[in-house]
Each structure stands twice: as structure tokens, then as C-alpha cells.
Design an enzyme around this catalytic site. Structure first.
Site: not given
Ligand code: CTP
Length: 403
Positions: A212-213
Site C-alpha cells: 500500500g502507500n
């Protein structure tokens, strides 16, 4: 939800018998979610008490230029009151007050506030039928309308004099719906449909892990809120986020991965006029998703990644009438990279964030943007709250659509 929700409404009350109806009017504004302050002429206090109005509005009522505090006279700041207001509604508006408003007379605090107010002003006349038709009253109406003030016409009915005719103040319910529809019809994005993407995407590695980020989704959610406040119907396609929004014009479509976002975006794109892609979509995803949780038996783990589909570029290829906006988060050669992206992805506008600007980027409540349009016109903005940034972006789009 009413368009009056969250609005600051200043109610100006003048000395007409219809003043007794303003108790209901204040209640209706509060029920619609507005904050209300009342300013009244001294003579209006003969018709309704400030105590009734301050209790209902939950704010002090002003009727003179000063008030007493610890035996000292304190100035009631009419300029501040005028600036506080998003809307100023004078109801009932007597022939006397309307004439003074038309001629710039300022001999009470209501009139001084009127002259200082920068917001839209509505007035609901109330007077006897012959006064309502008198050429001097008609002149006041005409002059006030030429100032941009909005008249809520009086109704016909039995008047305090016992005569029957035009001059009765519009009923509180009718005043509220008049103002609501007037605001709605003037909203700059009314009738437009907008698609917005927001937040990160999660690309599964196994049933419990993902890539993810740090995107918080704030920027996209702020754009959605401002677009809805501007009257647009919004489809907000969002990756996993803690952001919340409740607005009758916003439909949130939650997605997790880039491919889910791609599908949802393509489902809605055909029917929208504007698409703003602010999501931080993963550029790569694991080629194979393990069906069982990966065990740490081996000393090292290699994941093979493959590219996700570029959602923005795919829209650039198929867009017809749609105004397409992309974001670019750059660290170096910012302007050149952003211009290149604008062209490559066939965008109408690109919003550039530089990671070199403190306060800009993923998690903060602020952002500093540069807008580059199709004609390569560059507009740089100061560091602002994400809500103000959303306004700048949408105002640019509205300007381009009406150019
Ligand atoms: N975007 C998208 N789908 C992707 C990746 C990005 O829709 N799979 C959109 C983002 O929402 C954003 C814009 O593309 O509006 C910019 O993304 P970015 O990753 O910076 O652009 P790239 O073209 O991937 O450029 P780079 O070479 O810098 O990775």
C-alpha cells in the site's frame, strides 16, 4: 440535507407586525442546520423580544451600536457581523427600512450592517397594500434589485389593517424554500456529474498482507465535498481510508485494489462531465496472490510484481466530452514531468504537488499546488488547507468549462 446547512445566516428584523413570525423563521433556519444571528431595529423590539430570538438562535441579539459590559459601553461591531454572514435576510422589511437601504441611510445598526455586508442580501417586504404599491416603495424595490439584492415578494391576504391585498410577508416556510432554491439554482456545478478517485490502493500479497502507500485520501474527499457544495452530483471512488463524508450529493464507492478502482471508474466515466483522479494508485502489484498466508520458513522472499493498469491514461484514451484532471507528485524536474504527463495521458488539467514543498503531500491537512492546463498555462498557489486547494482546483475547472 438543506443547502443552508452550515451556513451563517444573519436575520435582520424591522418594525412590522410580521416580526412575530421571525421566531418560526429562526427555528426553521436552525432546523436546516444553519447558524443564526439576529440584528434588529430598535422599533422592532416592540413586536418581538430580543430574549425570544436569542434563545431560539442561541446567539446574542444586537439592536443598537453599543451594549453595556461591566458598566462600560462596548461597541457592537456591525462590520464583523456583516462579514460573518454568508447570507443576510431582512424579514420583515418595512417600507421605511427599504427606502433607507436604497439611499444609504445608516441611522441604526441593522442599516449599518447592511451597508457593510458583502454577502447576498434577501429582503421580504411586509406592509399595507397601498404602501406596497406606492411609487416610492416600487422605486426602493427597483433600486435594491439593481444593487443585486434579492426580493422575496410579499403574498396576498388579510393585512393588519383589516384590508385584504398584497403586502403580507411571505410565510417563514416559503422564505426558507425561496432562499434554498435561489442558492441551488446559482450553484456553479449544478447539473454536473463528477467522478473523483481518492486514497491509496492495497495490492494483496496473500490473504493478510498487501502493498500500500501513505495516502490519507484527504485531498480527494475535500474535492468531493467542495464539488457537492457547488451543486455537483459526485461519485467518489475511494481506496481504503479513514475519511468520512455525509452529503446527499456524494455517493461513495469503496474499492481496495487498483483493478477494482479501474473497474468502478470505467462504470461511471461515461455518464460524468468531469473526472478528477487524485488517488495514489499502486503502479505495481504482486503477479500471483498466495492463497495461504506466506510462512517465514525461508531466509528471504522474492515477490514478482507486474504493472497495474494506468486508470488515468485509460480515460485519456476514451474521453469525449469529459474534462479530465490528473495529479502528479514529483520530486525533481517537476514542471517538465507534469507537462509531459498532461500530454501523454491526454488531460485537460494536471495538479502538480512537489515533494520538495514542506506541508504538501500525502498526510498533511495542507497542500501546495501548481495547476497546468492544456494550453500550458501555469498557475502556482500558496500553501493552503486542502479544502481551499479543492476550491482552487474546482474554480479553475469551472472557469475553463465556461470559457
Ligand atoms: N494513476 C492512475 N492509475 C495508475 C497510476 C496513476 O489513475 N495506475 C493516476 C493518479 O491518480 C494520478 C496520476 O495518475 O492522477 C499520476 O500518477 P503518477 O503515478 O504520478 O504518474 P505516472 O504516469 O505513473 O508517472 P511516473 O512515471 O511518475 O510513475
Amino acid at each position: 440535507m438543506s443547502v443552508l446547512s452550515g451556513k451563517h445566516i444573519l436575520l435582520g428584523i424591522t418594525a412590522g407586525i410580521a416580526a412575530y413570525k421571525t421566531a418560526s423563521l429562526v427555528r426553521l433556519f436552525i432546523k436546516a442546520g444553519a447558524q443564526v444571528k439576529v440584528v434588529m431595529t430598535p422599533a422592532a423590539k416592540d413586536f418581538i423580544t430580543p430574549l425570544t430570538l436569542s434563545t431560539l438562535s442561541k446567539n446574542p441579539v444586537v439592536s443598537s451600536f453599543t451594549h453595556e459590559e461591566d458598566d462600560n459601553a462596548v461597541w457592537n461591531n456591525h462590520v464583523e457581523l456583516g462579514l460573518w454572514a454568508d447570507l443576510f435576510i431582512i424579514a420583515p422589511a418595512t417600507a421605511n427600512t427599504l427606502s433607507k437601504m436604497a439611499h444609504g441611510t445608516s441611522d441604526n445598526i441593522l442599516l449599518a450592517t447592511y451597508l457593510s455586508a458583502k454577502c447576498p442580501v434577501y429582503f421580504a417586504p411586509a406592509m399595507d397594500l397601498d404602501m406596497y404599491k406606492h411609487p416610492s416603495t416600487l422605486d426602493s424595490f427597483k433600486t435594491l434589485k439593481s444593487f443585486g439584492n434579492i426580493m422575496i415578494p410579499a403574498a396576498s391576504g388579510e393585512l393588519a389593517s383589516g384590508l385584504v391585498g398584497e403586502g403580507r410577508m411571505a410565510e417563514p416556510e416559503d422564505i426558507v424554500s425561496f432562499i434554498e432554491s435561489d442558492i441551488l439554482k446559482k450553484l456553479p456545478l449544478r447539473g454536473n456529474k463528477i467522478l473523483i478517485t481518492a486514497g491509496p490502493t492495497y495490492e494483496a500479497i496473500d490473504p493478510v498482507r498487501f502493498i500500500g502507500n501513505h495516502s490519507s485520501g484527504k485531498m480527494g474527499f475535500e474535492i468531493a465535498k467542495v464539488a457537492a457544495d457547488f451543486g455537483a452530483e459526485v461519485f467518489l471512488i475511494s481506496g481504503p481510508t479513514h475519511q468520512k463524508v455525509h452529503h446527499s450529493l456524494i455517493t461513495v464507492i469503496p474499492v481496495t485494489s487498483a483493478s477494482e478502482m479501474y473497474q468502478a471508474v470505467h462504470e461511471y466515466f461515461e455518464e460524468v462531465d468531469i473526472a478528477i483522479l487524485s488517488a495514489a494508485v499502486a503502479d505495481f502489484k504482486p503477479k500471483d496472490i498466495a492463497s495461504q498466508k506466506i510462512k517465514k520458513t525461508d531466509a528471504a522472499l522474492t515477490l514478482e510484481l507486474e504493472k497495474t493498469q494506468d486508470i488515468l491514461a485509460s480515460l485519456g484514451k476514451i474521453k469525449k466530452h469529459q474534462y479530465l484532471v490528473g495529479f502528479a507528485l514529483e520530486t525533481n524536474n517537476e514542471l517538465e514531468n507534469a507537462k509531459d504527463k498532461l500530454e501523454r495521458k491526454n488531460l485537460d488539467l494536471i495538479v502538480l504537488n512537489s515533494l520538495n514543498d514542506p506541508g504538501a503531500g500525502f498526510k498533511s491537512d495542507t497542500n501546495k499546488i501548481t495547476l497546468i492546463d492544456k494550453a500550458k498555462l501555469i498557475q502556482s498557489f500558496e500553501l493552503k488547507s486542502k479544502s481551499e486547494v479543492a476550491r482552487d482546483i474546482l474554480n479553475k475547472i469551472i472557469g475553463d468549462l465556461h470559457a
